[in-house]
Motif scaffolding. Structure first.
Motif, short mmCIF file in Angstrom:
data_model
loop_
_atom_site.label_atom_id
_atom_site.label_comp_id
_atom_site.label_asym_id
_atom_site.label_seq_id
_atom_site.Cartn_x
_atom_site.Cartn_y
_atom_site.Cartn_z
N GLY A 242 0.82 -1.22 0.00
CA GLY A 242 0.00 0.00 0.00
C GLY A 242 0.84 1.26 0.00
N HIS A 243 2.11 1.13 0.45
CA HIS A 243 2.98 2.31 0.51
C HIS A 243 4.10 2.26 -0.53
CE1 HIS A 243 0.87 4.14 3.78
NE2 HIS A 243 0.83 2.96 4.39
N VAL A 244 3.87 1.50 -1.59
CA VAL A 244 4.79 1.57 -2.73
C VAL A 244 4.30 2.72 -3.62
CG1 VAL A 244 5.65 0.39 -4.79
CG2 VAL A 244 5.29 -0.90 -2.67
N PRO A 252 0.05 13.59 -1.41
CA PRO A 252 0.77 13.12 -0.22
C PRO A 252 0.06 11.96 0.45
CG PRO A 252 -0.27 15.26 0.17
CD PRO A 252 -0.46 14.96 -1.28
N CYS A 253 0.87 11.07 1.05
CA CYS A 253 0.34 9.89 1.73
C CYS A 253 0.59 10.04 3.24
CB CYS A 253 1.03 8.64 1.19
SG CYS A 253 0.48 7.13 1.98
N SER A 254 -0.19 9.32 4.04
CA SER A 254 -0.04 9.40 5.51
C SER A 254 1.32 8.91 5.98
CB SER A 254 -1.14 8.57 6.17
OG SER A 254 -1.07 7.24 5.72
N CYS A 255 2.04 8.13 5.13
CA CYS A 255 3.35 7.60 5.53
C CYS A 255 4.46 8.63 5.37
CB CYS A 255 3.69 6.34 4.73
SG CYS A 255 4.09 6.67 3.01
N GLY A 256 4.13 9.78 4.76
CA GLY A 256 5.14 10.81 4.55
C GLY A 256 5.64 10.84 3.12
N GLY A 259 2.09 9.73 -3.57
CA GLY A 259 1.61 8.88 -4.66
C GLY A 259 1.64 7.38 -4.38
N CYS A 260 1.53 6.97 -3.10
CA CYS A 260 1.51 5.53 -2.78
C CYS A 260 0.24 4.89 -3.37
CB CYS A 260 1.50 5.31 -1.27
SG CYS A 260 2.98 5.92 -0.46
N TRP A 261 0.31 3.55 -3.52
CA TRP A 261 -0.85 2.82 -4.07
C TRP A 261 -2.12 3.18 -3.32
CZ3 TRP A 261 -1.86 -3.07 -3.03
CH2 TRP A 261 -2.98 -3.50 -3.77
ZN ZN Z 1 2.34 5.80 1.80
#
Ligand code: ZN
Length: 419
Positions: A242-244, A252-256, A259-261
């Motif tokens: 999910g974070h690739v 932006p993604c919650s992981c920092g 464009g993550c999946w």
């Molecule tokens: Zn992510």
């Protein structure tokens, strides 16, 4: 020819032998109940005397009850055995917006469930959970509580939440605080991994040696079951597809990262697509969006279709990298799988490598129960054996698998020796 280092080989002690046989018998009772002692001997390949000894021990420890008496055309009437459903498990499913606390018996039958809003800090959450757990403990006097299973959208390591971007909690030790306050053992697991355990444990998918579970909710989680065992990886971080990033310049993604999946294929993504197309949509949930699509709101349909396209595209990573036989999909989207599932499938099937096989996609229609059922399996696997043992030894085929006879001689039949 491979060399065998005999210096590193240990003979199985009689305790190990007894433990393996006990787990085999316990699992056979679990999966085939009600079952007679004679049938246990026939299916396991163990001697009748060994079965009798183990069963008496399991009855004395209240794991197993003697049930009704069977009928035979002639001879002694067999007494059936079943698991004692007075042994219970407390299951907790933590999500970014809501926590479920539930009580289930050893057969995975839930007798109570309650929901609470997810507190903003783990400190408040731990206090709230301890209150609810103690309430449940008071309500089930006379029953034996086996332990507490907790799932959450992130990765655990040694009882700590080490990666939980959608929960927005820092690294925290949930297990010690809850275990100390309740006196119960606490098991912590990633939500998608728990869904894998639920599938193997309760849905009898143990014959499938390579499967993946994709949980689609606020984010996207993946649980991997390869070669008949759960894949955890270094620090328990395996499965973070999910974070690739699909597009490093994406939202932006919650992981920092960007464009993550999951930024393109989660429930939140579909809501974002919808908000982009219509201004008056604040406060909408993904369930509301599905309802709007059902009512032919074409903007809602298009938003979910876009999410479905990305979901399928991202699954190509799993197919190319792991070649699973099946991918199980868990999440609200499965409620409308007939409509949107074909889009996911066509994306997955569009790019299968020349010598590869497309996996079957299986929506899990579970109304949020897969994670909770996984918490039950998580706690019980300590007593019933690791999932690997289940898959290899208790597949339900008479005579297949590892068994140990009453003289303590290990027997391996029809199973490839593990490396
Ligand atoms: Zn992510």
């Amino acid at each position: 020819m491979p060399l065998i280092n005999f210096g590193r080989i240990q003979a199985a002690s009689s305790e190990v032998v007894r433990d393996i046989n006990r787990r085999i018998v316990l699992n056979l009772i679990r999966t085939r109940q009600p079952i007679s002692r004679a049938d246990l001997a026939r299916v396991s390949g163990l001697q009748r005397s060994t079965i009798s000894l183990i069963v008496e021990e399991l009855i004395a420890e209240n794991w197993v009850l003697e049930g009704p008496t069977g009928r035979l055309p002639r001879g002694r009437r067999p007494t059936f055995l079943r698991l004692n459903d007075d042994r219970v498990i407390i299951g907790i499913d933590i999500r970014p917006t809501q926590i479920m606390v539930a009580l289930a018996d050893v057969n995975g039958k839930f007798s109570s469930q309650e929901a609470l809003p997810t507190p903003s800090t783990p400190k408040i959450a731990i206090e709230e959970l301890i209150n609810r757990i103690q309430g449940l403990m008071r309500s089930c006097r006379g029953k034996k509580i086996e332990g507490i299973g907790i799932t959450f959208p992130g990765r655990p390591n040694a009882g700590h939440l080490v990666f939980a971007p959608n929960l927005k909690w820092p690294d925290v030790d949930l297990c010690t605080a809850i275990g100390k306050a309740t006196g119960l053992e606490v098991e912590l697991e990633n939500a998608a991994n728990a869904c894998v355990l639920a599938a193997v444990w309760f849905d009898h998918m143990d014959s499938c040696r390579d499967l993946a579970v994709v949980t689609v909710s606020e984010g996207i989680g993946t649980g991997i079951w390869m070669n008949g065992q759960l894949v955890r990886g270094r620090n328990g971080m395996a499965g973070e597809f999910g974070h690739v990033p699909l597009d490093p310049d994406g939202p932006p993604c919650s992981c920092g990262s960007r464009g993550c999946w999951e930024v393109y294929a989660s429930n939140r993504a579909a809501l974002r697509y919808y908000h982009e197309s219509i201004s008056d949509s604040a406060g909408l949930s993904f369930a509301d969006l599905l309802s709007r699509a059902d009512q032919s709101d074409m903007r809602a349909v298009q938003a979910i279709e876009r999410m479905a396209h990305y979901l399928g595209r991202g699954m190509r990573m799993i197919v190319a990298g792991l070649a699973p036989e099946r991918i199980l999909i868990v999440g609200d989207l499965t409620r409308s799988w007939q409509r949107f599932g074909p889009i996911v499938e066509s994306e997955v099937h569009a790019r299968v490598l020349a010598s590869g096989c497309a996996p079957s996609l299986v929506p899990v229609h579970e109304d949020g129960m897969a994670r909770l059922r996984g918490t039950v399996a998580l706690v019980l696997q300590k007593h019933f054996g690791a999932a690997l043992e289940l898959a290899d030894g208790i597949s339900g085929q008479p005579g297949r698998g590892r068994r140990v006879d009453s003289a303590g001689v290990s027997v391996v039949s029809n199973v490839q020796a593990k490396k």
